[in-house]
Design a protein around this motif. Structure first.
Motif, PDB file in Angstrom:
ATOM      1  N   ILE A 183      33.283  32.184  26.785  1.00 55.29           N
ATOM      2  CA  ILE A 183      34.292  31.997  27.627  1.00 55.29           C
ATOM      3  C   ILE A 183      33.847  31.709  29.047  1.00 55.29           C
ATOM      4  CG2 ILE A 183      34.317  34.675  28.166  1.00 55.29           C
ATOM      5  CD1 ILE A 183      37.408  32.296  28.183  1.00 55.29           C
ATOM      6  N   GLU A 184      32.535  32.027  29.409  1.00 54.20           N
ATOM      7  CA  GLU A 184      31.788  31.498  30.693  1.00 54.20           C
ATOM      8  C   GLU A 184      31.516  30.319  30.673  1.00 54.20           C
ATOM      9  OE1 GLU A 184      30.948  34.309  28.587  1.00 54.20           O
ATOM     10  OE2 GLU A 184      30.706  36.136  29.879  1.00 54.20           O
ATOM     11  N   PHE A 211      46.983  29.877  30.443  1.00 54.94           N
ATOM     12  CA  PHE A 211      47.095  31.581  30.434  1.00 54.94           C
ATOM     13  C   PHE A 211      47.650  32.140  31.683  1.00 54.94           C
ATOM     14  CE2 PHE A 211      45.738  33.455  26.276  1.00 54.94           C
ATOM     15  CZ  PHE A 211      45.832  32.111  25.570  1.00 54.94           C
ATOM     16  N   ARG A 212      47.135  31.861  32.814  1.00 58.51           N
ATOM     17  CA  ARG A 212      47.459  32.130  34.201  1.00 58.51           C
ATOM     18  C   ARG A 212      48.880  31.856  34.586  1.00 58.51           C
ATOM     19  NH1 ARG A 212      46.546  32.749  39.582  1.00 58.51           N
ATOM     20  NH2 ARG A 212      47.172  30.686  40.315  1.00 58.51           N
ATOM     21  N   GLY A 270      34.877  26.924  31.348  1.00 60.50           N
ATOM     22  CA  GLY A 270      35.416  26.584  32.769  1.00 60.50           C
ATOM     23  C   GLY A 270      35.049  27.881  33.527  1.00 60.50           C
ATOM     24  N   THR A 271      35.323  27.607  34.930  1.00 62.92           N
ATOM     25  CA  THR A 271      34.670  28.333  36.110  1.00 62.92           C
ATOM     26  C   THR A 271      36.036  28.789  36.898  1.00 62.92           C
ATOM     27  OG1 THR A 271      34.307  26.891  37.631  1.00 62.92           O
ATOM     28  CG2 THR A 271      32.452  27.225  36.260  1.00 62.92           C
ATOM     29  N   PRO A 272      35.920  29.927  37.800  1.00 58.96           N
ATOM     30  CA  PRO A 272      36.956  30.185  38.400  1.00 58.96           C
ATOM     31  C   PRO A 272      37.294  28.840  39.295  1.00 58.96           C
ATOM     32  CG  PRO A 272      35.599  32.149  38.336  1.00 58.96           C
ATOM     33  CD  PRO A 272      34.788  30.791  37.653  1.00 58.96           C
ATOM     34  N   GLN A 301      42.790  27.739  30.145  1.00 59.50           N
ATOM     35  CA  GLN A 301      42.619  29.114  30.969  1.00 59.50           C
ATOM     36  C   GLN A 301      43.666  28.951  32.143  1.00 59.50           C
ATOM     37  OE1 GLN A 301      38.579  28.138  32.112  1.00 59.50           O
ATOM     38  NE2 GLN A 301      37.872  30.013  31.351  1.00 59.50           N
ATOM     39  N   GLU A 302      44.002  27.772  32.444  1.00 60.38           N
ATOM     40  CA  GLU A 302      44.961  27.429  33.460  1.00 60.38           C
ATOM     41  C   GLU A 302      46.290  27.876  32.928  1.00 60.38           C
ATOM     42  OE1 GLU A 302      44.424  26.567  36.984  1.00 60.38           O
ATOM     43  OE2 GLU A 302      46.497  27.218  37.095  1.00 60.38           O
ATOM     44  N   LEU A 304      38.867  25.642  36.266  1.00 60.15           N
ATOM     45  CA  LEU A 304      39.446  26.214  34.903  1.00 60.15           C
ATOM     46  C   LEU A 304      39.678  25.288  34.000  1.00 60.15           C
ATOM     47  CD1 LEU A 304      42.047  28.604  36.648  1.00 60.15           C
ATOM     48  CD2 LEU A 304      39.864  29.390  35.770  1.00 60.15           C
TER      49      LEU A 304
END
Lengths: 162, 783
Positions: free
Chosen positions: A75-76, A91-92, A79-81, A88-89, A84
Motif C-alpha cells: 500500500i505504501e 476510497f476517500r 501512491g503517496t499522501p 485511494q482517491e 494518491l
C-alpha cells in the motif's frame, strides 16, 4: 535463517528470515512497512493483500522465502499522501473506509481487480470479486461505490491518454 | 450551513493516512528492546490445574520469562472487575465469581489463560509456550444458558450457586399479569438471540512498558476508552498507580464494544514488563485468540407474551430472558441484559404495563458483554418479532398494527424507566413505506412466484437509547462510573485550534466531525483544527466511545468549551475595538461589531490573548477552556427498517433484494458519515440474522466456530446496497439536538430480515441465523 532479497516498492531489500517467516511479517517487522495488516490467521480477511509480481496475494499465506527474487508492491508503494492512486482517491471521496484497518488490503485488491477485470465493472462483479476481503465497518456499500467510481475514472484517464 | 460546518458531507480528514498505509495501530508500534508475549491457553472448557511445569519453556531459546497465575497472586495483582452492580429481585447483590488475569487453580472456558511466555521474538514465545506442561484434571462443562440452572449442571463459580448471577426484574408484574388476564388475544414467542463474535478486523493488542527509573508504566492498547482502562488497571486491578500509568489508544481498527473492556492480556503485559526488568512486552492477538477470549455478544434465550385488546391495541408485555454472561463477568456485562435491554421493551409503542425478568447465568464460555447495540438489539428483536407475529395472528397489516400503537405525544414515560423526549414515529414509517414501495409489494411477490421464488417483506420499527446518562441516574442504577464527557478547546496564538476530547475515534470520524463543530462556531477552516484523543498524558479524564455517545455527549462537551472560548474572545475583541461586548458577533472567522464595519480576524484576538499586552483589566492571558458535560437524559434514536427478500425454495438461500432504512437521529453533523454508520450497522445486524453464529460444543465445551472459516462474517456478496435516509426531530436533551447513530443499524435490522424471511416462507418458526438449511427445513415443515 535464510537470506531473502526482493524488490519492495521499487527498492531492493534483503534480510535474514526464518524459513517459516511469512511475507507479511517480513514486510512489517523487517522492513517496517506497517501499512499491510494482519486481521486473521486463516487467509480469510484480506487485510494483508499486496502485489507480488503484479498479482494480488494474501501476504499472510506466502512465506518470505517464496517471495525472494520477486517484485512486491505494498500500500505504501502505490501512491503517496501528496499523489494518491485513483483507487485511494476514490476510497476517500466515497467514504469507503471507517477504522481504516481493512483498507490497505481492500485498495490493493481493488487495484488488482480493475487490472484483471477492466474498468467496465458492475456491482455484482465487484461484490463477488471482493469476497476475499472482509470489512466490519462500512457494510461494503461505499466500498462498492468507490471501486466502481475508481474504475470509471481510470477508464476516463485511459481514454484521455489514447 | 457552511461548506465545512454542521450538516456538510465533509470528506474525512483522517483518511489520508489510512489509505496510504500510514495509520498507526498498536501492533505497528515497535519500542526499543521490545519483547513478545504468548499466552498458554486452556484446551479445556473446565478443568482443575494440578500443576504447571515451566522449566522446559524457561530453557527454550530466546525466552526472557515465564509467568503464571501464582506469580500474579504473589505480586498481589487483583482480579478483573465488573463495573455495574445489579441487585436481584430479592435485594441481594449480584453473585460475581473471581476473575484472575491468569487462572491459577481452575480454568473456566476454552482459551482461559494459564501462563504467559515472554521471549525475544513472537515465534520464540510461541514455540516455548508449547513447552509449558500443564497437568489438567478435566471437569464437566456447561455451555447452554438455558440448561445452566439445572440441578445437575456443572458449577462455574462457587460464589454463584446454580450458576445464577442475578434474578432481576423491571416493571409492574401484577399490572402486567392483569393486562394479560384481560386480553382479547395473547401473542407468544420463544426466541434465541444468537451469540456473536465482534470481530473488529484489527485484533486486540497491547504493549506494556515499565520504566524502573521513574516507576512509571505506559500501556499502548486497542482501547475505546483509555482513561477507563487506566482507572480500572490502577484503582481496582492494582497494576500501577493512576498517576504513574499512561494509557495510549492510538489508531484502533474498529471496536464495536469489544475494545471497551479491560481484559487480562493488557493487565499481564504491564505487569510482565515490570517483572522482566522494564523491557516492553507486546502481545497481539491471533484471530483465533480473538474468537476464544474477546467478549462475545448477545446470547439470550427469551420467552415473551404480548397482550392485545379487541381493537388491536397493546395492553401489556411480559418477558423472561436467560442471559449468558459466560465464564467471567466482563467489565460492563451485568448492565447489558438489564438496564440496556429491558428499559427498551416498550419499543415505539404505548404499552400500559410491562414486566421483564432476567436470569443472568454463568457458563463455561468466553465472557459476554456489550456488542454494537448492547441490549437494545435484543429488546428490539423481542418487540419487533412479536409485532410482526401479532399482525399475522390478528390478520392485520404489520405497518398498520404498529401505527395503531405508536407513542404520539412527548415526553412519554414508559413503564420501564425511559422517558422518551421526542420523536415522530409515523414520519419514518410513512417515509419507509414510500421508499420501499410497499404498495407495489403484492405485484412483486406475484412476479417472483411466477419465477418459482418466495418473496417476503419485513418491518422493524426500532427505538434505542444512546448517550447513557445522566451520571446521577446511572449511578443509582448501579453504574460504577459517571457517564459525562470532557473536552478542552485550545486556541493557539496563531488562531489554529486543538480539541482534546475524552471520546475515542476508532472509525467514527471524530477528527472530521468535531472539527466541523468548531468550524461552525468559530469559522476556522477544518484543516486548521486538530482533534486530539486517545492518550491519557495529553487528554483530560474522559469516558471514551461506546453507546453512540460521542456526538450527543462528547460534542456537547466540546460545544460547552467552545462557548467559554467565544465568551472570552468576545471580551477581548470588545476591548480591542472599544465596543460593547454584547455587540460582538463571531462570523466567518472574524469577531465583528454588529451593525458596523469594525472587525478583527479570529487569529488576531487569539494572538492578543497570548501576547497579553492589551487585555481587559484583570483578565488572565491565554485562550483555552475546558468543560465537562453531563446529559440530562438518554437520547432516543428511532426509525423504520423495511427488508424485502427472495428465497429459492429448492435451496433455502435468501437473497436480500432491498433494504430501506429511515432513521431519526436528530440533528446530524455529517450526513456522509452518518450514512456510513448505518450501512455498517445494518450489515452487522443482517450478519447476525443471516450468517453469524457462535457455537460451543454441548459436551466438550469446545468452540466450534473458532475462525473466520467456521464463523460466517458478512462479505460483500452477502448484502445489497442500501437505501438510507433520515427524518429529523430535534433532541431536546442536548444543545446540539443530536441523538446518535452508531448502533441503530445493528439494532433495527435483524428483526426486519427475519420478519421478511418468515413472511416469504409462511412459517414463523425460524431462529437466527437464517441459514439456507434452516430456511429450507422451515419451508418443508409447512409444505
Amino acid at each position: 535463517m535464510t537470506k531473502v532479497t526482493m524488490t519492495v516498492n521499487g527498492r531492493s531489500v534483503a534480510g535474514d528470515v526464518e524459513d517459516r517467516t511469512l511475507l507479511v511479517d517480513f514486510l512489517r517487522s523487517n522492513l517496517g512497512l506497517t501499512g499491510t495488516h494482519v486481521g486473521c490467521d486463516t487467509s480469510q480477511c484480506g487485510a494483508c493483500v499486496v502485489h507480488v509480481d503484479g498479482r494480488a496475494v494474501k501476504s499472510c499465506t506466502m512465506l518470505a522465502v517464496q517471495a525472494s527474487g520477486a517484485d512486491v508492491t505494498t500500500i505504501e508503494g502505490i501512491g503517496t499522501p501528496e499523489a494518491l492512486h485513483p483507487v485511494q482517491e476514490a476510497f476517500r471521496e466515497n467514504h469507503a473506509l471507517q477504522c481504516g484497518f481493512c483498507t490497505p488490503g481492500m485498495i490493493m485488491a481493488t487495484v488488482d481487480l480493475i487490472k484483471r477485470k477492466g474498468t467496465d465493472l458492475d456491482e455484482a462483479t465487484v461484490r463477488h470479486e471482493l469476497d476475499g476481503n472482509i470489512c466490519r465497518c462500512t457494510g461494503y456499500h461505499n466500498i462498492v461505490k468507490a471501486v466502481l467510481s475508481a474504475a470509471e475514472k481510470m477508464a476516463g484517464a485511459k481514454a484521455a491518454a489514447e | 450551513m457552511g461548506m465545512e460546518g454542521i450538516g456538510a458531507p465533509v470528506k474525512r480528514k483522517e483518511d489520508r493516512r489510512f489509505i496510504t498505509g500510514r495509520g498507526r495501530y498498536t501492533d505497528d508500534i515497535a519500542l526499543k528492546d521490545m519483547t513478545y508475549a504468548w499466552f498458554v491457553r486452556s484446551p479445556h472448557a473446565h478443568a482443575r490445574i494440578r500443576s504447571i511445569d515451566t522449566s522446559a519453556a524457561r530453557a527454550a531459546p530466546g525466552v526472557v520469562g515465564v509467568l503464571t497465575g501464582a506469580d500474579l497472586a504473589g505480586d498481589k495483582i487483583g482480579g478483573l472487575i465488573c463495573g455495574w452492580m445489579i441487585h436481584s429481585k430479592d435485594g441481594s447483590p449480584m453473585k460475581a465469581g473471581a476473575h484472575p488475569a491468569i487462572a491459577a487453580e481452575v480454568v473456566k472456558h476454552v482459551g482461559d489463560q494459564v501462563a504467559v511466555v515472554i521471549a525475544e521474538t513472537r515465534n520464540q514465545a510461541r514455540d516455548a509456550a508449547e513447552l509449558v506442561v500443564v497437568d489438567y484434571e478435566p471437569l464437566p462443562a456447561i455451555v447452554d444458558p438455558a440448561k445452566s440452572r439445572a440441578a445437575a449442571a456443572p458449577q462455574v463459580h462457587p460464589e454463584a450457586p446454580g450458576n445464577l448471577i442475578y434474578n432481576w426484574g423491571l416493571g409492574d408484574e401484577a399490572a402486567t399479569d392483569a393486562a394479560l388476564a384481560g386480553a382479547a388475544r395473547i401473542v407468544t414467542l420463544d426466541m434465541r438471540n444468537n451469540r456473536l463474535v465482534p470481530n473488529a478486523i484489527e485484533p486486540r493488542a497491547a504493549i506494556g512498558a515499565y520504566d524502573p527509573a521513574e516507576e512509571h508504566y505506559t500501556l499502548y492498547n486497542t482501547s475505546q476508552n483509555p482513561h477507563v482502562a487506566r482507572l480500572v488497571l490502577s484503582a481496582f486491578v492494582g497494576v500501577a498507580p493512576e498517576h504513574k500509568l499512561r494509557v495510549v489508544a492510538p489508531d484502533v481498527g474498529g471496536g464495536f464494544g469489544s475494545k471497551i473492556f479491560i481484559y487480562p492480556e493488557e493487565t499481564v503485559c504491564l505487569w510482565a514488563s515490570r517483572r522482566i526488568g522494564g523491557r516492553p512486552v507486546k502481545w497481539t492477538a491471533d484471530r483465533s485468540e480473538s474468537f476464544l477470549v474477546d467478549a462475545h455478544g448477545r446470547d439470550h434465550v427469551t420467552h415473551a407474551e404480548m397482550a392485545f385488546d379487541a381493537d388491536n391495541r397493546i395492553l401489556g408485555l411480559k418477558v423472561h430472558t436467560i442471559a449468558n454472561i459466560g465464564a467471567y463477568m466482563s467489565t460492563f456485562s451485568s448492565s447489558v441484559p438489564t438496564y440496556l435491554y429491558a428499559t427498551l421493551l416498550s419499543g415505539q409503542y404505548d404499552i400500559p404495563a410491562i414486566y421483564a425478568e432476567v436470569d443472568a447465568v454463568y457458563t463455561h464460555t468466553a465472557p459476554v458483554d456489550a456488542y454494537r447495540g448492547a441490549g437494545r438489539p435484543e429488546a428490539t428483536y423481542v418487540v419487533e418479532r412479536l409485532m410482526e407475529t401479532a399482525a399475522r395472528e390478528l390478520g392485520v397489516d404489520p405497518a398498520e398494527l404498529r401505527r395503531r400503537n405508536f407513542v404520539r405525544s412527548f415526553p412519554h414515560q414508559t413503564p420501564v424507566i425511559m422517558a422518551y423526549d421526542a420523536g415522530d414515529y409515523e414520519a419514518h414509517l410513512d417515509a419507509a413505506l414510500k421508499i420501499a414501495d410497499y404498495a407495489g409489494f403484492a405485484a412483486r411477490k406475484a412476479e417472483a412466484k411466477a419465477r418459482g421464488k418466495l418473496r417476503g417483506i419485513g418491518f422493524s420499527c426500532y427505538i434505542e437509547a444512546c448517550g447513557i446518562a445522566p451520571s446521577q441516574a446511572v449511578g443509582s442504577l448501579g453504574a460504577g462510573v459517571g457517564l459525562w464527557e470532557s473536552a478542552e478547546v485550545r486556541v493557539n496564538p496563531v488562531g489554529t485550534v486543538e480539541v482534546l476530547t475524552g471520546c475515542h475515534s476508532h472509525g467514527q470520524g471524530h477528527e472530521t466531525t468535531y472539527a466541523q463543530l468548531v468550524n461552525e462556531r468559530l469559522g476556522i477552516p477544518i484543516d486548521q483544527i486538530s482533534i486530539v484523543h486517545g492518550d491519557t498524558d495529553k487528554v483530560q479524564f474522559g469516558m471514551g466511545t461506546y453507546g453512540s455517545r460521542s456526538g450527543a455527549v462528547g460534542m456537547s462537551a466540546v460545544l460547552k468549551a467552545i462557548e467559554k472560548v467565544e465568551a472570552k474572545a468576545k471580551k477581548i475583541a470588545a476591548h480591542l475595538m472599544e465596543a460593547s461586548e454584547a455587540d460582538i458577533v463571531i462570523e466567518g472567522g472574524e469577531l465583528k461589531v454588529a451593525g458596523t464595519d469594525k472587525s478583527l480576524p479570529f487569529f488576531q484576538v487569539a494572538l492578543a490573548a497570548y501576547t497579553a499586552h492589551n487585555l481587559p483589566a484583570g483578565m488572565e492571558p491565554g485562550l483555552k477552556e475546558g468543560a465537562f458535560y453531563d446529559p440530562t437524559n438518554f437520547t432516543f434514536p428511532a426509525g423504520t427498517y423495511i427488508c424485502e427478500v427472495e428465497i429459492d425454495p429448492d435451496t433455502g438461500k435468501t437473497e436480500i433484494c432491498s433494504f430501506v432504512a429511515v432513521d431519526d437521529f436528530g440533528k446530524i453533523i455529517n450526513p456522509m458519515i452518518v450514512e456510513g454508520q448505518v450501512h455498517g450497522g445494518v450489515t452487522q445486524g443482517l450478519g447476525q440474522a443471516l450468517l453469524e453464529n457462535c457455537v460451543y460444543d454441548e459436551e466438550s465445551g469446545q468452540l466450534i466456530t473458532g475462525s473466520m472459516m467456521d464463523y460466517a462474517m458478512p462479505r460483500a456478496s452477502d448484502v445489497p446496497s442500501y437505501n438510507v435516509t433520515t427524518t429529523e426531530t430535534v433532541c431536546p436533551g442536548n444543545p446540539l439536538g443530536m441523538k446518535g447513530c452508531g448502533e441503530a443499524g445493528a439494532i433495527g435490522s435483524p428483526p426486519a430480515l427475519i420478519n421478511a424471511i418468515t413472511d416469504a416462507i409462511g412459517n414463523n418458526d425460524l431462529s437466527m441465523p437464517a441459514t439456507p438449511e434452516k430456511v429450507w427445513r422451515a419451508i418443508r415443515a409447512v409444505a
